[in-house]
Design a protein around this motif. Structure first.
Motif, short mmCIF file in Angstrom:
data_model
loop_
_atom_site.label_atom_id
_atom_site.label_comp_id
_atom_site.label_asym_id
_atom_site.label_seq_id
_atom_site.Cartn_x
_atom_site.Cartn_y
_atom_site.Cartn_z
N GLY A 10 10.46 -4.60 -4.27
CA GLY A 10 11.56 -3.87 -4.88
C GLY A 10 11.21 -3.17 -6.17
O GLY A 10 11.53 -2.00 -6.38
N ILE A 11 10.48 -3.89 -7.04
CA ILE A 11 10.20 -3.31 -8.36
C ILE A 11 9.23 -2.14 -8.23
O ILE A 11 9.34 -1.13 -8.94
CB ILE A 11 9.69 -4.41 -9.32
N LEU A 12 8.30 -2.24 -7.26
CA LEU A 12 7.38 -1.11 -7.03
C LEU A 12 8.14 0.09 -6.48
O LEU A 12 7.84 1.24 -6.83
CB LEU A 12 6.29 -1.51 -6.05
N LEU A 14 0.83 -1.21 0.00
CA LEU A 14 0.00 0.00 0.00
C LEU A 14 0.86 1.25 0.00
O LEU A 14 0.55 2.24 -0.68
CB LEU A 14 -0.92 0.00 1.22
N ALA A 15 1.98 1.20 0.73
CA ALA A 15 2.86 2.36 0.80
C ALA A 15 3.38 2.70 -0.59
O ALA A 15 3.32 3.85 -1.03
CB ALA A 15 4.01 2.08 1.75
N MET A 16 3.88 1.66 -1.29
CA MET A 16 4.44 1.91 -2.63
C MET A 16 3.35 2.37 -3.59
O MET A 16 3.57 3.25 -4.42
CB MET A 16 5.08 0.63 -3.17
N ALA A 23 8.18 3.67 -8.10
CA ALA A 23 7.80 4.85 -7.33
C ALA A 23 8.87 5.93 -7.42
O ALA A 23 8.59 7.09 -7.71
CB ALA A 23 7.55 4.47 -5.87
N ILE A 24 10.13 5.52 -7.20
CA ILE A 24 11.22 6.50 -7.20
C ILE A 24 11.37 7.12 -8.59
O ILE A 24 11.55 8.33 -8.74
CB ILE A 24 12.54 5.85 -6.74
N SER A 25 11.27 6.28 -9.64
CA SER A 25 11.49 6.85 -10.97
C SER A 25 10.32 7.75 -11.37
O SER A 25 10.51 8.68 -12.14
CB SER A 25 11.71 5.75 -12.00
#
Lengths: 237, 342
Positions: free
Chosen positions: B117-119, A53-55, B123-125
């Motif tokens: 990890g992939i999320l 959920l955070a991501m 998110a960062i990109s």
């Protein structure tokens, strides 16, 4: 101890930035504080162990929704003095609405009773599953129809937005890409030998596209109307 | 010694700092030499020499550039929003560094080997756009602002197809963990069965990093230099570093998703002698070379062509491919069932 500390840091920054969203003078600053708020909410989800959920909060709200917010707000032409003019007039109404909401909140919270054993219940319902897998099972297996219905609602909203904003104008030029790629040098380029001292305007003008120029434009967009229209525009300019 | 590092708080913190430095220091050196590599490779493609004065083969050129940049005067435009103007380059730079926390360089060898990890990478990109948008707005300049708006629209558009490509890879893996994604490619790298997705992802990565032929946010010919036209000195340098670090990051993502990450091409003797991180570096270098190759080859896209490619070509195509992947895996019974075990 460290999780509690992290929780209080995230919660404090979240509350402060939420307050700044409504108190900041500049709307762009407001949106940026809103983004900071989203971030800290994602942090709270992480502390609670809900990493999926955070991501998702960061990807959807910060990465897409807030970008479009910021996009629109940055283009607003806001006159701050004009904004403050109406303050006297709207203050009583605002105070009324705020007061009603506040009283409702107090009434709701006053009658709020926690179930006695929720604090002790384990957080993870499905042992051995990551919360990504658990959520996936719930959404895509048990509640798939509701999920599809949500998608349908969003689709309707999207089509509505497109219908409201789509206007047919012939000021833009849209191209038929396959025809554009099929153009050759002979279709587009014309070499003219000008006698010394003569102007190209006397020899047919600068804009002398062959017919492929009109053919590649999508009907209804600029330049699809044929030779005469473009000639008129050139003379007018 | 192991007792100190693993079981005391101070030891764990020191270990974490050392791990972070072990990733960031090679990354920053890599960024410095990527600028040199870009100039050398493009020079070779255009039959020039490229930088060759500072040090042997111009190897010190990057440091000369860095020193020049640091000693320039920082100019802040008078109408600019000072705080945001200075915040934007720091944001771009630190986001480019942050994403490296989850990149696995060996089996389980990452600063943070997290389940999503992939999320996290996605998110960062997707946050990278804020640096440009804020820089464009805070500069109080029309060129910078237009550049910022363009980058926002462009990055949001191409993230959609990047997301769908990642979903079709994840369908075949059954886990969001980057380490599992690499391990799922033991038998065959995903670039072979999913070759069209590999191409879509690579092109979207070009658009996401604002590289030629999609470098419209900085479009020199129409926007002077786009969103960082008002930046100078170290602030400009941070944008520059961030952009190149993002290139390396996207290359690492391509390597992990499609080129088998730290796995050797074949699991037999001469290939397995080289350790995993070296293989990952080789693959990243290959992707970076293609990035530069594309820049030296193709002219810049027009803006409507860029949008058309993103929304009308890549989005339907990757959507159809995703459904086809799911259907194929379901029909052949190859759908991974291992996912979700914590």
């Amino acid at each position: 101890m460290i999780p509690q500390l992290v929780f209080y840091v995230f919660a404090t920054v979240l509350l402060v930035s939420a307050t700044m969203v409504i108190t900041a003078r500049n709307p762009v600053h407001s949106v940026l504080f809103l983004i900071l708020g989203f971030f800290n909410a994602a942090g709270l989800f992480l502390v609670a162990g809900a990493e999926f959920l955070a991501m998702l909060l960061v990807i959807v709200y910060v990465g897409a929704v807030a970008v479009l917010f910021l996009f629109v707000v940055m283009m607003l032409d806001i006159d701050f003095t004009q904004m403050r003019e109406g303050f006297q007039r709207y203050a009583p109404i605002g105070a009324c609405v705020g007061g009603i909401l506040f009283v409702e909140l107090i009434m709701a919270l006053g009658n709020w009773k926690m179930a006695p054993d929720t604090g002790l219940a384990p957080l993870s319902g499905a042992p051995g599953l990551t919360n990504t897998a658990a959520l996936g099972t719930l959404i895509y297996t048990h509640y798939v129809l509701l999920f599809q219905a949500c998608g349908l609602v969003l689709l309707v909203a999207m089509i509505g937005a497109i219908v409201l904003t789509l206007r047919q104008t012939n000021t833009g030029r849209r191209q038929n890409i396959s025809k554009q790629h099929a153009r050759t040098r002979e279709d587009t380029l014309e070499l003219v030998d000008l006698p010394l001292g003569e102007n190209v305007l006397g020899n047919g003008g600068f804009l002398r596209p062959h017919n492929s120029y009109y053919e590649i434009a999508v009907p209804g967009s600029y330049g699809s109307g044929g030779q005469t229209e473009a000639d008129e525009r050139e003379k007018g300019a | 010694m192991a007792q100190f590092f693993y079981h005391t708080l101070i030891g764990q913190i020191i270990l974490m700092v050392l791990e972070t430095l072990a990733v960031l220091v090679p990354l920053l050196i890599g960024v410095a030499y990527l600028t040199l590599m870009e100039r050398k490779v493009m020079a070779a493609m255009q039959m020039r020499r490229g930088p060759n004065v500072n040090g042997l083969f111009g190897l010190l050129q990057a440091f000369a550039d860095a020193i020049k940049m640091i000693f320039k005067e920082t100019v802040i435009p008078s109408g600019a929003n000072r705080a945001l103007f200075l915040f934007a380059p720091f944001l771009t730079f630190s986001l480019a560094m942050l994403a490296w926390a989850v990149i696995p360089t060996g089996n389980g060898l990452a600063v943070a080997n997290i389940n999503v990890g992939i999320l996290y990478l996605l998110a960062i990109s997707s946050l990278g756009v804020y640096g440009m948008l804020i820089a464009g707005w805070a500069s109080n300049s029309k060129y910078a602002f237009l550049g910022g708006l363009r980058s926002a629209a462009q990055m949001v558009s191409y993230e959609v197809s990047i997301g769908l490509v990642i979903v079709s890879v994840l369908l075949a893996v059954g886990s969001l963990n980057l380490n599992d994604i690499v391990l799922a490619q033991r038998h065959v790298w995903f670039c072979l069965p999913m070759f069209p997705m590999f191409i879509v992802f690579f092109i979207s990565a070009l658009a996401e990093t604002n590289r030629a032929p999609f470098d419209l946010p900085e479009g020199e010919s129409e926007l002077v230099a786009g969103f960082f036209v008002e930046y100078s000195s170290l602030a400009f340098g941070l944008f520059f570093l961030g952009e190149y670090a993002n290139m390396i990051l996207m290359s690492a993502m391509v390597s992990i998703l499609f080129l088998g990450g730290w796995l050797p091409p074949l699991g037999i003797a001469p290939f397995t002698w080289l350790p995993g991180p070296i293989w990952l570096i080789f693959k990243i270098l290959f992707c970076l070379f293609v990035f530069i190759w594309v820049r030296a080859t193709f002219p810049r896209y027009r803006y409507d062509q860029l949008m058309r490619l993103g929304w009308k070509v890549f989005l339907p195509f990757s959507l159809i491919w995703m459904i086809a992947t799911a259907g194929f895996l379901m029909a052949t019974g190859l759908l991974p069932q291992t996912g979700g075990i914590n």
